[in-house]
Design a protein around this motif. Structure first.
Motif, PDB file in Angstrom:
ATOM      1  N   GLY A  66       0.793  -1.220   0.000  1.00 40.76           N
ATOM      2  CA  GLY A  66       0.000   0.000   0.000  1.00 40.76           C
ATOM      3  C   GLY A  66       0.828   1.273   0.000  1.00 40.76           C
ATOM      4  N   ARG A  67       2.136   1.161   0.251  1.00 40.98           N
ATOM      5  CA  ARG A  67       3.006   2.334   0.253  1.00 40.98           C
ATOM      6  C   ARG A  67       4.035   2.293  -0.876  1.00 40.98           C
ATOM      7  NH1 ARG A  67       6.457   3.285   4.279  1.00 40.98           N
ATOM      8  NH2 ARG A  67       6.750   1.100   4.851  1.00 40.98           N
ATOM      9  N   PHE A  68       4.559   1.105  -1.165  1.00 45.41           N
ATOM     10  CA  PHE A  68       5.586   0.949  -2.197  1.00 45.41           C
ATOM     11  C   PHE A  68       4.970   0.294  -3.429  1.00 45.41           C
ATOM     12  CE2 PHE A  68       9.625   0.596   0.686  1.00 45.41           C
ATOM     13  CZ  PHE A  68       9.255   1.766   1.329  1.00 45.41           C
ATOM     14  N   THR A  69       5.474   0.679  -4.591  1.00 43.36           N
ATOM     15  CA  THR A  69       5.046   0.062  -5.842  1.00 43.36           C
ATOM     16  C   THR A  69       6.271  -0.255  -6.685  1.00 43.36           C
ATOM     17  OG1 THR A  69       2.968   1.316  -5.828  1.00 43.36           O
ATOM     18  CG2 THR A  69       3.642   0.292  -7.910  1.00 43.36           C
ATOM     19  N   ILE A  70       6.406  -1.517  -7.072  1.00 46.83           N
ATOM     20  CA  ILE A  70       7.479  -1.918  -7.969  1.00 46.83           C
ATOM     21  C   ILE A  70       6.923  -1.964  -9.387  1.00 46.83           C
ATOM     22  CG2 ILE A  70       7.064  -4.401  -7.628  1.00 46.83           C
ATOM     23  CD1 ILE A  70      10.117  -4.803  -7.888  1.00 46.83           C
ATOM     24  N   SER A  71       7.710  -1.494 -10.342  1.00 43.22           N
ATOM     25  CA  SER A  71       7.300  -1.520 -11.740  1.00 43.22           C
ATOM     26  C   SER A  71       8.541  -1.682 -12.606  1.00 43.22           C
ATOM     27  CB  SER A  71       6.546  -0.244 -12.112  1.00 43.22           C
ATOM     28  OG  SER A  71       7.379   0.897 -11.955  1.00 43.22           O
ATOM     29  N   ARG A  72       8.326  -1.978 -13.864  1.00 39.37           N
ATOM     30  CA  ARG A  72       9.446  -2.157 -14.766  1.00 39.37           C
ATOM     31  C   ARG A  72       9.094  -1.645 -16.141  1.00 39.37           C
ATOM     32  NH1 ARG A  72      10.863  -8.224 -14.480  1.00 39.37           N
ATOM     33  NH2 ARG A  72      12.432  -7.640 -16.023  1.00 39.37           N
ATOM     34  N   ASP A  73      10.126  -1.225 -16.860  1.00 41.61           N
ATOM     35  CA  ASP A  73      10.008  -0.818 -18.255  1.00 41.61           C
ATOM     36  C   ASP A  73      11.080  -1.595 -19.006  1.00 41.61           C
ATOM     37  OD1 ASP A  73      10.081   0.403 -20.752  1.00 41.61           O
ATOM     38  OD2 ASP A  73       9.664   2.391 -19.941  1.00 41.61           O
ATOM     39  N   ASN A  74      10.680  -2.701 -19.585  1.00 44.49           N
ATOM     40  CA  ASN A  74      11.666  -3.561 -20.252  1.00 44.49           C
ATOM     41  C   ASN A  74      12.290  -2.874 -21.467  1.00 44.49           C
ATOM     42  OD1 ASN A  74      11.365  -5.634 -18.392  1.00 44.49           O
ATOM     43  ND2 ASN A  74       9.796  -6.680 -19.600  1.00 44.49           N
ATOM     44  N   ALA A  75      11.558  -1.976 -22.094  1.00 43.40           N
ATOM     45  CA  ALA A  75      12.117  -1.256 -23.243  1.00 43.40           C
ATOM     46  C   ALA A  75      13.271  -0.355 -22.814  1.00 43.40           C
ATOM     47  CB  ALA A  75      11.030  -0.431 -23.920  1.00 43.40           C
ATOM     48  N   LYS A  76      13.201   0.151 -21.574  1.00 39.24           N
ATOM     49  CA  LYS A  76      14.263   1.005 -21.043  1.00 39.24           C
ATOM     50  C   LYS A  76      15.231   0.224 -20.168  1.00 39.24           C
ATOM     51  CE  LYS A  76      11.562   5.275 -21.008  1.00 39.24           C
ATOM     52  NZ  LYS A  76      11.047   6.404 -20.192  1.00 39.24           N
ATOM     53  N   ASN A  77      14.992  -1.068 -20.026  1.00 42.50           N
ATOM     54  CA  ASN A  77      15.855  -1.904 -19.198  1.00 42.50           C
ATOM     55  C   ASN A  77      15.989  -1.360 -17.777  1.00 42.50           C
ATOM     56  OD1 ASN A  77      16.722  -4.329 -20.257  1.00 42.50           O
ATOM     57  ND2 ASN A  77      18.864  -3.727 -20.366  1.00 42.50           N
ATOM     58  N   THR A  78      14.872  -0.940 -17.229  1.00 45.08           N
ATOM     59  CA  THR A  78      14.876  -0.267 -15.930  1.00 45.08           C
ATOM     60  C   THR A  78      13.736  -0.782 -15.062  1.00 45.08           C
ATOM     61  OG1 THR A  78      15.830   1.718 -16.934  1.00 45.08           O
ATOM     62  CG2 THR A  78      14.839   1.974 -14.762  1.00 45.08           C
ATOM     63  N   VAL A  79      14.032  -0.904 -13.775  1.00 44.69           N
ATOM     64  CA  VAL A  79      13.044  -1.259 -12.768  1.00 44.69           C
ATOM     65  C   VAL A  79      12.959  -0.123 -11.761  1.00 44.69           C
ATOM     66  CG1 VAL A  79      12.482  -2.898 -10.935  1.00 44.69           C
ATOM     67  CG2 VAL A  79      13.483  -3.710 -13.044  1.00 44.69           C
ATOM     68  N   TYR A  80      11.776   0.098 -11.239  1.00 48.30           N
ATOM     69  CA  TYR A  80      11.541   1.212 -10.324  1.00 48.30           C
ATOM     70  C   TYR A  80      10.950   0.723  -9.001  1.00 48.30           C
ATOM     71  CZ  TYR A  80      11.756   3.586 -14.841  1.00 48.30           C
ATOM     72  OH  TYR A  80      12.136   4.019 -16.078  1.00 48.30           O
ATOM     73  N   LEU A  81      11.171   1.507  -7.978  1.00 52.27           N
ATOM     74  CA  LEU A  81      10.481   1.302  -6.713  1.00 52.27           C
ATOM     75  C   LEU A  81       9.987   2.660  -6.243  1.00 52.27           C
ATOM     76  CD1 LEU A  81       9.686  -0.827  -4.574  1.00 52.27           C
ATOM     77  CD2 LEU A  81      11.706  -0.089  -3.264  1.00 52.27           C
ATOM     78  N   GLN A  82       8.689   2.873  -6.379  1.00 54.26           N
ATOM     79  CA  GLN A  82       8.074   4.097  -5.890  1.00 54.26           C
ATOM     80  C   GLN A  82       7.742   3.909  -4.419  1.00 54.26           C
ATOM     81  OE1 GLN A  82       7.424   7.102  -7.531  1.00 54.26           O
ATOM     82  NE2 GLN A  82       6.855   7.818  -5.484  1.00 54.26           N
ATOM     83  N   MET A  83       8.294   4.766  -3.578  1.00 53.66           N
ATOM     84  CA  MET A  83       8.117   4.639  -2.134  1.00 53.66           C
ATOM     85  C   MET A  83       7.381   5.865  -1.619  1.00 53.66           C
ATOM     86  SD  MET A  83      11.857   3.105  -1.063  1.00 53.66           S
ATOM     87  CE  MET A  83      12.708   4.636  -1.394  1.00 53.66           C
TER      88      MET A  83
END
Length: 122
Positions: A66-83
């Motif tokens: 409910g606070r953190f969100t993991i996501s990825r953009d394979n086209a950019k070869n990048t993973v994110y963690l929104q906190m």
């Protein structure tokens, strides 16, 4: 070999937000499950969140749901963690990791970044 580089850490006040990024080189991230771990001083490096290779499946520890969100953009070869809604207990070095399957154990993951410090003040 895949090389992972984290960025986006820093100092935040409790209640505020940070967004971590993990950029990969050497191999396409789309081949891997990706995860974020964190290690607080004097503690073990623990799983925080993971995402399947397609992004269709995610997993979180209870304390960040409910606070953190993991996501990825394979086209950019990048993973994110929104906190969001950060708490002082989120203070740790955050590491991204890549592996063949989703798992909570560190030994599931073959590749690791160098880590980025997140410090949350009260």
């Amino acid at each position: 070999q895949a090389q992972l580089v984290e960025s986006g850490g820093g100092l935040a006040q409790a209640g505020n937000s940070l967004r971590l990024s993990c950029a990969a080189s050497g191999r396409p991230l789309s081949s891997y499950v990706m995860a974020w771990f964190r290690q607080a001083p004097g503690k073990e490096r623990d799983f925080v969140a993971g995402i399947s290779w397609s992004g269709s499946s995610t997993r979180y520890i209870d304390s960040v749901k409910g606070r953190f969100t993991i996501s990825r953009d394979n086209a950019k070869n990048t993973v994110y963690l929104q906190m969001n809604s950060l708490k002082p207990e989120d203070t740790a070095v955050y590491y991204c990791a890549a592996g063949p399957v989703m798992g909570l154990r560190r030994d599931v993951y073959a590749y690791w970044g160098q880590g980025t410090q997140v410090t949350v003040s009260s």
